[in-house]
Design a protein around this motif. Structure first.
Motif, PDB file in Angstrom:
ATOM      1  N   ILE A 276      37.453  39.179  36.050  1.00 56.17           N
ATOM      2  CA  ILE A 276      38.387  40.300  35.950  1.00 56.17           C
ATOM      3  C   ILE A 276      38.085  41.271  37.079  1.00 56.17           C
ATOM      4  O   ILE A 276      37.035  41.924  37.086  1.00 56.17           O
ATOM      5  N   ASP A 277      38.988  41.367  38.045  1.00 55.05           N
ATOM      6  CA  ASP A 277      38.796  42.329  39.130  1.00 55.05           C
ATOM      7  C   ASP A 277      39.529  43.615  38.776  1.00 55.05           C
ATOM      8  O   ASP A 277      40.754  43.643  38.676  1.00 55.05           O
ATOM      9  N   MET A 278      38.753  44.696  38.593  1.00 53.60           N
ATOM     10  CA  MET A 278      39.310  45.991  38.226  1.00 53.60           C
ATOM     11  C   MET A 278      39.330  46.951  39.405  1.00 53.60           C
ATOM     12  O   MET A 278      39.610  48.140  39.243  1.00 53.60           O
ATOM     13  N   SER A 279      39.039  46.431  40.591  1.00 50.74           N
ATOM     14  CA  SER A 279      39.173  47.215  41.821  1.00 50.74           C
ATOM     15  C   SER A 279      40.660  47.426  42.116  1.00 50.74           C
ATOM     16  O   SER A 279      41.532  46.836  41.465  1.00 50.74           O
ATOM     17  N   THR A 280      40.949  48.256  43.100  1.00 45.00           N
ATOM     18  CA  THR A 280      42.315  48.376  43.602  1.00 45.00           C
ATOM     19  C   THR A 280      42.342  47.765  44.995  1.00 45.00           C
ATOM     20  O   THR A 280      41.738  48.302  45.933  1.00 45.00           O
ATOM     21  N   ILE A 281      43.023  46.607  45.107  1.00 46.75           N
ATOM     22  CA  ILE A 281      43.040  45.880  46.372  1.00 46.75           C
ATOM     23  C   ILE A 281      44.440  45.328  46.633  1.00 46.75           C
ATOM     24  O   ILE A 281      45.364  45.532  45.838  1.00 46.75           O
ATOM     25  N   SER A 282      44.573  44.607  47.727  1.00 45.52           N
ATOM     26  CA  SER A 282      45.849  44.016  48.113  1.00 45.52           C
ATOM     27  C   SER A 282      46.310  42.979  47.096  1.00 45.52           C
ATOM     28  O   SER A 282      45.535  42.104  46.697  1.00 45.52           O
ATOM     29  N   PRO A 283      47.588  43.037  46.667  1.00 51.74           N
ATOM     30  CA  PRO A 283      48.108  41.989  45.776  1.00 51.74           C
ATOM     31  C   PRO A 283      48.011  40.595  46.384  1.00 51.74           C
ATOM     32  O   PRO A 283      47.716  39.624  45.676  1.00 51.74           O
ATOM     33  N   ASP A 284      48.246  40.477  47.693  1.00 51.10           N
ATOM     34  CA  ASP A 284      48.151  39.171  48.348  1.00 51.10           C
ATOM     35  C   ASP A 284      46.743  38.604  48.263  1.00 51.10           C
ATOM     36  O   ASP A 284      46.549  37.419  47.960  1.00 51.10           O
ATOM     37  N   THR A 285      45.746  39.446  48.526  1.00 53.49           N
ATOM     38  CA  THR A 285      44.364  38.996  48.437  1.00 53.49           C
ATOM     39  C   THR A 285      44.018  38.585  47.010  1.00 53.49           C
ATOM     40  O   THR A 285      43.311  37.595  46.787  1.00 53.49           O
TER      41      THR A 285
ATOM     42  N   LYS B 141      42.546  52.668  26.782  1.00 52.19           N
ATOM     43  CA  LYS B 141      43.393  52.816  25.600  1.00 52.19           C
ATOM     44  C   LYS B 141      44.833  52.387  25.857  1.00 52.19           C
ATOM     45  O   LYS B 141      45.634  52.313  24.941  1.00 52.19           O
ATOM     46  N   ASN B 142      45.161  52.102  27.101  1.00 49.18           N
ATOM     47  CA  ASN B 142      46.523  51.712  27.448  1.00 49.18           C
ATOM     48  C   ASN B 142      46.428  50.450  28.304  1.00 49.18           C
ATOM     49  O   ASN B 142      46.311  50.516  29.521  1.00 49.18           O
ATOM     50  N   ILE B 143      46.442  49.299  27.635  1.00 48.25           N
ATOM     51  CA  ILE B 143      46.243  48.013  28.303  1.00 48.25           C
ATOM     52  C   ILE B 143      47.574  47.278  28.322  1.00 48.25           C
ATOM     53  O   ILE B 143      48.101  46.906  27.278  1.00 48.25           O
ATOM     54  N   ILE B 144      48.133  47.105  29.512  1.00 47.30           N
ATOM     55  CA  ILE B 144      49.486  46.563  29.653  1.00 47.30           C
ATOM     56  C   ILE B 144      49.464  45.294  30.496  1.00 47.30           C
ATOM     57  O   ILE B 144      48.924  45.280  31.610  1.00 47.30           O
ATOM     58  N   HIS B 145      50.066  44.223  29.962  1.00 46.59           N
ATOM     59  CA  HIS B 145      50.238  43.006  30.737  1.00 46.59           C
ATOM     60  C   HIS B 145      51.463  43.176  31.635  1.00 46.59           C
ATOM     61  O   HIS B 145      52.582  43.326  31.152  1.00 46.59           O
ATOM     62  N   CYS B 146      51.238  43.159  32.940  1.00 48.90           N
ATOM     63  CA  CYS B 146      52.299  43.481  33.902  1.00 48.90           C
ATOM     64  C   CYS B 146      53.018  42.255  34.451  1.00 48.90           C
ATOM     65  O   CYS B 146      54.080  42.388  35.055  1.00 48.90           O
ATOM     66  N   GLY B 147      52.441  41.051  34.253  1.00 46.00           N
ATOM     67  CA  GLY B 147      53.050  39.845  34.791  1.00 46.00           C
ATOM     68  C   GLY B 147      51.994  38.906  35.338  1.00 46.00           C
ATOM     69  O   GLY B 147      50.824  38.972  34.942  1.00 46.00           O
ATOM     70  N   PRO B 148      52.367  38.014  36.252  1.00 43.40           N
ATOM     71  CA  PRO B 148      51.413  37.041  36.800  1.00 43.40           C
ATOM     72  C   PRO B 148      50.363  37.709  37.680  1.00 43.40           C
ATOM     73  O   PRO B 148      50.409  38.920  37.940  1.00 43.40           O
ATOM     74  N   VAL B 149      49.396  36.902  38.135  1.00 44.64           N
ATOM     75  CA  VAL B 149      48.335  37.419  39.002  1.00 44.64           C
ATOM     76  C   VAL B 149      48.940  38.202  40.170  1.00 44.64           C
ATOM     77  O   VAL B 149      49.890  37.757  40.810  1.00 44.64           O
ATOM     78  N   GLY B 150      48.394  39.374  40.425  1.00 46.21           N
ATOM     79  CA  GLY B 150      48.894  40.261  41.484  1.00 46.21           C
ATOM     80  C   GLY B 150      49.789  41.351  40.956  1.00 46.21           C
ATOM     81  O   GLY B 150      49.944  42.402  41.599  1.00 46.21           O
ATOM     82  N   ALA B 151      50.382  41.149  39.765  1.00 41.77           N
ATOM     83  CA  ALA B 151      51.302  42.156  39.220  1.00 41.77           C
ATOM     84  C   ALA B 151      50.563  43.429  38.826  1.00 41.77           C
ATOM     85  O   ALA B 151      51.105  44.536  38.937  1.00 41.77           O
TER      86      ALA B 151
END
Length: 303
Positions: free
Chosen positions: A96-105, A160-170
């Motif tokens: 689980i990567d919780m950093s903020t990085i490039s969606p492409d990477t 407290k606010n865990i949202i599934h946004c879509g596929p990897v990168g979303a």
């Protein structure tokens, strides 16, 4: 496997990561940590974490590995470089990567992980140091929904606010949207403070009134009072906000999408950096407005 028996590896003990790892431990999860700066591992050892000598060693003793490090190259280094997470990962491990990085990477790393039988989620966070301490972060998750379901008990210790946004990168894409709005809300807040001060209105009164109406925002409620008190310490630093906005603007270039306001915030923060504010909180944006408008808002230490 019972969720409470999941062995959790945690890589990155910065302002947010140290609190997130501790919340996991206090919820009953066995936690093994690694951090580039070893003294932070010693701090974690005091509250009960096990320590490792490398990301590879973390992965070798973990069912789930969480990374939250500074930038895209840092994630690549701890995940796929020699001695990285994928070197030590067993088939079936979840990253689980919780950093903020490039969606492409993120998508590239997920493909690399899959080759090793490792499932990956991108789960960047919002809420700053306070949210990390109190376990109230917003967590934006990209990846397989069933994998998310498996690790939700872990994430619930941190957010407290865990949202599934879509596929990897979303998750990273939604985090980019979050940073666009954070930047523009921040600019609105510091412009309002500048306007009020120049016009002779009491700043605390202005904040009290505007937070209750349509102009209300997280920045106005949480950062404006700190500006008025002269507290520019970071909950989230200018340096990392600039990194996030760079990711946003690079992705916008790929999409051929003009983001005029975001670009302006980035340029104003560059002025803050040019005057030594790299490690100040993002609300140090006020200092750029002070210079532009020849107005004093942040009180001196002796005031």
């Amino acid at each position: 496997m019972e969720s409470s028996q999941m062995r959790v590896g945690f890589i990155g003990l910065g302002i947010m990561g140290r609190s997130m790892a501790r919340n996991l431990y206090q919820a009953g999860f066995p936690v093994t940590v690694w951090n580039r700066t070893a003294t932070r591992m010693e701090e974690a050892k005091k509250w009960g974490a096990q320590t490792a000598s490398s990301p590879k060693e973390v992965a070798a003793v973990s069912d789930v590995v969480i990374t939250i490090v500074g930038d895209t190259p840092d994630v690549r280094e701890v995940v796929e470089a020699p001695g990285g997470v994928l070197d030590g990962a067993m088939e079936g491990m979840i990253l689980i990567d919780m950093s903020t990085i490039s969606p492409d990477t993120t998508r590239e790393l997920a493909d690399r992980a899959a080759e090793k039988g490792v499932r990956m989620l991108d789960a960047p966070v919002s809420g700053g140091d306070v949210g990390a301490r109190e376990g109230t972060l917003s967590i934006m998750v990209g990846g397989d929904a069933k994998t998310l379901q498996e690790v939700t008990p872990l994430l619930e210790t941190m957010g407290k606010n865990i949202i599934h946004c879509g596929p990897v990168g979303a998750g990273q894409t939604v985090k980019a949207c979050n940073q666009i709005m954070c930047g523009l809300n921040l600019l609105g807040m510091v412009e309002a403070l500048s306007f009020a001060k120049k016009a002779g209105v009491d700043l605390e009164t202005m904040i009290q009134v505007t937070t209750q109406g349509a102009a209300g925002s997280w920045a106005l409620s949480n950062l404006a009072p700190r500006v008025v008190k002269g507290d520019l310490d970071p909950g989230f630093s200018v340096r990392f906000q600039q990194k996030d906005l760079r990711i946003v603007l690079e992705e916008a270039e790929r999409l051929q999408l003009p983001l005029l306001g975001t670009a302006q915030v980035s340029q104003l923060l560059r002025s803050v950096q040019a005057h030594g504010g790299d490690e100040d909180g993002t609300h140090a944006l006020i200092t750029a407005l002070e210079r532009l408008g020849n107005v004093d808002i942040v009180p001196d230490e002796q005031d």
